[in-house]
Design an enzyme around this catalytic site. Structure first.
Site, PDB file in Angstrom:
ATOM      1  N   ASP A   1       3.929  19.699  -6.196  1.00 21.48           N
ATOM      2  CA  ASP A   1       3.826  20.659  -7.204  1.00 21.48           C
ATOM      3  C   ASP A   1       3.918  20.127  -8.688  1.00 21.48           C
ATOM      4  O   ASP A   1       4.914  19.485  -8.798  1.00 21.48           O
ATOM      5  CB  ASP A   1       5.315  21.738  -7.063  1.00 21.48           C
ATOM      6  CG  ASP A   1       5.176  22.868  -7.961  1.00 21.48           C
ATOM      7  OD1 ASP A   1       4.444  23.026  -8.837  1.00 21.48           O
ATOM      8  OD2 ASP A   1       6.223  23.414  -8.066  1.00 21.48           O
TER       9      ASP A   1
ATOM     10  N   ASP B   1      -2.243  23.903  -9.514  1.00 17.62           N
ATOM     11  CA  ASP B   1      -1.368  22.628  -9.556  1.00 17.62           C
ATOM     12  C   ASP B   1      -0.487  22.626  -8.317  1.00 17.62           C
ATOM     13  O   ASP B   1       0.577  21.960  -8.581  1.00 17.62           O
ATOM     14  CB  ASP B   1      -0.457  23.182 -10.746  1.00 17.62           C
ATOM     15  CG  ASP B   1       0.336  24.502 -10.611  1.00 17.62           C
ATOM     16  OD1 ASP B   1       0.209  25.128  -9.798  1.00 17.62           O
ATOM     17  OD2 ASP B   1       1.325  24.631 -11.470  1.00 17.62           O
ATOM     18  N   GLU B   2      -0.949  22.971  -7.161  1.00 17.20           N
ATOM     19  CA  GLU B   2      -0.266  22.785  -5.933  1.00 17.20           C
ATOM     20  C   GLU B   2      -1.023  22.448  -4.778  1.00 17.20           C
ATOM     21  O   GLU B   2      -2.204  23.036  -4.873  1.00 17.20           O
ATOM     22  CB  GLU B   2       0.634  24.166  -5.514  1.00 17.20           C
ATOM     23  CG  GLU B   2       1.893  24.322  -6.415  1.00 17.20           C
ATOM     24  CD  GLU B   2       2.660  25.593  -5.863  1.00 17.20           C
ATOM     25  OE1 GLU B   2       3.218  25.596  -4.587  1.00 17.20           O
ATOM     26  OE2 GLU B   2       2.424  26.663  -6.468  1.00 17.20           O
TER      27      GLU B   2
END
Length: 416
Positions: A19, A111-112
């Site tokens: 993350d 973003d993960e």
């Protein structure tokens, strides 16, 4: 004595969740080192914070706060317009780094990601902890951003681990230690359990993740539906959700902005906005993408922004489908008498043209005509440059004359 989930084996599987920390703001700080250590707010063009740096979070600023509220709370905050293409580029590079360590990478969001590390200890001659640390260090070195990493037996537990220490954290939860991380964790903090389900759990006497995980299988089946039964298995260390390495159906966002000689002329401001839309849609079509969500914004001479979000009934990459909606949206944000210096268009939540879901009320004959027309226009633009043909709305009367004189070609009024 503390109750424990059923699974006690350490590493039947090893799933990593990554993350990125304050991703949009971190990217801006990585690109511009002068912003490091400063409270950075991304989303100035929308009038609210869409992302904030950890320096801003430390001052009480949260996502969704309005710009004028933030200025009162933090006078030294730095406000930046969103640059979705820049963030997408960083995202692509981050996922590329992950694939160096394992071919099983699931792009969960911009973003993960989830990464299946099962069996790779032997390949890298080190522990899962060390693999996670190598990934973190590689991303920090090559991209200049920090990420928080969680490693455990399942995707749900890996999410629990990555949230345990932020920012720049690394948490590993082996099977024998699951109970230690769940015993004080509120049930609503579990991935997949929302506010309503948490309220229902509380009525059943369940307040923590551990209380949920240690309920009997018969109890879970009696009181919960299949998705929560699967979460129960995952919390007990039994992997139900596999890492899916298939390419996502959603792609990067596309943004186009144009700064021009300040003007009060409404027609001219709208013309620049239309040109941005034309250019954004042209790029989307070149990549075989379409959207049903568009953000438009206009900026005044004193750098104040006004923005509006447009949602369509079905996906498209053809300006002709968007113009009527954009015209109405423009009327809501344009203020008579103001001097404007910039306009912009952002196509977000892009999906593949091949995956497009049509509407029952669409005119298929008209759609086919539009598609054929834009295919022809795109071929001309690719061959001769994108200014070879433009929509009539792009130019006001004076600009039309100048363009005709400069290019010595007629303007075409296209009707569908």
């Amino acid at each position: 004595m503390t109750e424990r989930p059923l699974m006690i084996h350490d590493w039947i599987k090893a799933i990593l969740h990554i993350d990125a920390d304050g991703f949009f703001a971190s990217v801006e700080q990585a690109v511009n080192p002068l912003l490091k250590g400063k409270p950075v707010i991304v989303g100035a063009e929308r009038g609210m914070a869409t992302a904030v740096s950890y320096e801003a979070k430390a001052k009480g600023i949260k996502r969704g706060m309005l710009i004028h509220e933030i200025k009162k709370l933090c006078p030294d905050a730095v406000f930046i317009n969103s640059d979705y293409e820049k963030y997408s580029l960083f995202s692509v590079r981050m996922f590329e780094i992950l694939r160096r360590f394992s071919p099983q990478v699931e792009e969960y969001s911009i973003d993960e990601a989830f990464v299946d590390l099962t069996g790779l200890r032997r390949v890298y001659h080190c522990s899962y902890d060390e693999i996670g640390m190598r990934i973190k260090e590689t991303i920090k070195k090559e991209l200049g951003i920090t990420v928080s990493v969680g490693i455990s037996l399942t995707k749900v537990l890996a999410k629990v681990a990555s949230k345990h220490k932020k920012p720049d954290g690394l948490t590993v939860i082996p099977g024998r230690q699951i109970h230690l991380y769940l015993q004080d964790l509120p049930i609503e903090k579990i991935w997949g359990i929302g506010h309503n389900t948490a309220a229902y759990c509380e009525k059943l006497g369940i307040k923590t993740a551990l209380q949920f995980a240690t309920k009997s299988e018969s109890f879970i089946k009696k009181h919960f539906s299949k998705p929560f039964y699967e979460i129960w298995h995952e919390l007990n260390g039994r992997s139900i959700y596999p890492v899916n390495p298939e390419p996502k159906k959603e792609y990067r966002s596309i943004s186009k902005a144009k700064t021009f000689t300040p003007t009060k002329e409404k027609e001219e401001v709208y013309a620049h906005l239309v040109e941005n839309l034309e250019n954004a849609c042209f790029k989307a079509r070149r990549y075989g993408l379409c959207t049903k969500k568009i953000i438009i914004f206009i900026k005044t001479q004193d750098f104040r922004d006004r923005a509006c979000e447009i949602r369509l009934n079905s996906e498209t990459a053809y300006p002709e489908d968007i113009f009527p909606f954009m015209k109405r949206a423009f009327e809501t944000i344009y203020e008579k008498g103001e001097t404007y210096r910039q306009t912009g268009v952002v196509l977000v939540e892009l999906t593949s043209m091949k995956m497009r879901q049509g509407s029952l009320f669409e005119n298929q004959v008209k759609l086919d005509k539009i598609e054929k027309l834009y295919n022809t226009l795109d071929e001309l633009k690719i061959r001769f440059g994108r200014d070879i043909l433009v929509h009539g709305a792009v130019l006001n009367k004076k600009e039309k004359v100048k363009r005709q004189q400069r290019m010595k070609i007629p303007f075409i009024n296209l009707k569908i």
